[in-house]
Design an enzyme around this catalytic site. Structure first.
Site: not given
Ligand code: S3P
Length: 424
Positions: A21-22, A91, A310
């Protein structure tokens, strides 16, 4: 929508988990500002990444889709979107895209669903304001007027790849250098992808990582590896269910993300990693997991938390079956995710008979404790839903999870995949 699950006899076979996903988010965002057309093969086709693509299309990106592939044609100049940039539950979409919007001379409003609207955005609004953008709102909706940014040195109070990436992406179009440091290292997908696309990433012990304004992302092609965060459900399930042997091919094992493998190994689990290769700067491996011969309690603290943030919900399930008291501390970030993940996991696991003590920054879980199936609320959070489904695989009786539709944000085919590897 509800999901019903009962005890598995064993887990077996081979399963390529859904794509990361990231990395998919970043491939789309990078493609939108690259110097030429880019190809993203095997992207994650789930709601969160679709939110990123839909927002980028509103800003001028052209996408051509064919089976298992998205071709991105960046706009020469971004246009102010008609209507809001709807980020849904994601997010990553809101925080990373805010950095790109803030760096361009446009105005936009970014909105999210009920869960995202409760999440903290001051953490990105603050550095973007310091760079010179106008950002109204510390929670969604965010109103942004961008352009004319100046580089900053930003010491983020939270270890967050989303904050770091937002600031670095804004820094690509700011005057001078932009640097971000954080209390402990968060996932570095953005830095790796920048380097792989020809952007020098600066690094210093005092100031963290940085970029020079005016750096250009070169056109790229990527085949997105499998998502270790999704694989984690099967790693824990196969470790717990007797007589299991499962292969998970093509999984991203970036060391800033792979804390779950370390915890499984410390607890006594059996996971082998083989055939490591690299994909646009990301290490990819085949994983093989077997039922753990015995499991002992584990501890997770500040330094490790960003490397498995996560995966904590499913590691909490693992803890219920480990001998002794497992502790997860300095993880207050969990309360700011798609749900309050400390409260949600404690409630779910207690309802199944587990002994869980909660703290503001984590939880202590006593094991091993027999779990029993019951009706559970996943609080609209995909990772809570799937972690509780894993608990259901080792529980007596039937587990019924309400609000199951939220898994569409990261793993729409979870149920199909479960049926393909679990002998119930
Ligand atoms: C992510 C970073 C993490 C993770 C999120 C995806 C990303 O959040 O929890 O599911 O893709 O950079 P944080 O960086 O705010 O901890």
């Amino acid at each position: 929508m509800e999901f019903r699950i009962s005890r598995a006899a064993r887990i077996e076979g081979s399963l390529r988990p859904p794509s990361d996903k990231s990395i998919t988010h970043r491939a789309y965002l990078f493609g939108s500002i690259a110097s030429g057309p880019c190809v993203v093969r095997q992207p994650l086709e789930a709601e969160d990444c679709e939110s990123t693509l839909a927002c980028l299309a509103r800003l001028g990106l052209t996408c051509e889709r064919s089976a298992g592939e998205v071709r991105l044609i960046p706009a020469t100049a971004w246009r102010a979107p008609e209507g809001d940039l709807e980020c849904g539950n994601s997010g990553t979409t809101m925080r990373l895209l805010a950095g790109l919007v803030a760096a361009r001379p446009i105005q936009a409003v970014m909105t999210g669903d009920a869960s995202l609207s409760r999440r903290p955005m001051g953490r990105i609004a603050e550095p973007l304001r310091q760079m010179g953008a106008l950002v109204v709102g510390d929670q969604p909706p965010l109103w942004i007027r961008g352009g004319g940014l100046k580089g900053i040195r930003y010491a983020s109070p939270v270890a967050s790849a989303q904050v770091k990436s937002c600031v670095l992406l804004a820094g690509l179009d700011a005057e001078g250098e932009t640097w971000v440091s954080e209390p402990s290292p968060s996932r570095d997908h953005t830095e790796r992808m920048l380097r792989a696309c020809g952007v020098p990433v600066l690094a210093s012990a005092a100031d963290g990582v940085g970029v020079r304004g005016g750096s250009k992302i070169g056109a790229f092609e990527i085949r997105v590896p499998g998502d270790l965060s999704s694989a984690a459900f099967w790693l824990v399930a196969a470790s717990l269910v007797p007589n299991s042997v499962l292969t998970l091919p093509e999984v991203g094992v970036n060391p800033t993300r792979s804390g779950v493998l370390d915890v499984l190994s410390r607890a006594g689990g059996s996971v082998e990693e083989a055939e490591i290769r690299a994909e646009l700067g990301e290490p990819v491996a085949n994983l093989k997991v077997r039922t753990a011969p015995s499991l002992s309690a584990f501890h997770i603290g500040a330094d490790e938390v960003p490397r498995l943030i996560d995966e904590i919900p499913v590691l909490a399930v693992l803890a219920t079956q480990c001998e002794g008291t497992s502790e997860i501390r300095e993880a207050a970030e969990l309360r700011t995710k798609e749900s309050d993940r400390i409260a949600a996991m404690a409630a779910g696991l207690r309802a199944m008979g587990a002994e869980v003590e909660t703290f503001e920054d984590g939880m202590a879980i006593q094991g091993p404790v027999p779990l029993r199936g019951t009706r559970l609320d996943c609080k609209g959070d995909h990772r809570i839903a799937m972690a509780l489904a894993v608990a259901g695989l080792v529980a007596d009786g039937e587990t019924c999870i309400d609000g199951w539709e939220c898994v569409r944000t990261s793993y729409p085919d979870f149920e199909r995949d479960l049926r393909s590897i679990a002998v119930l």
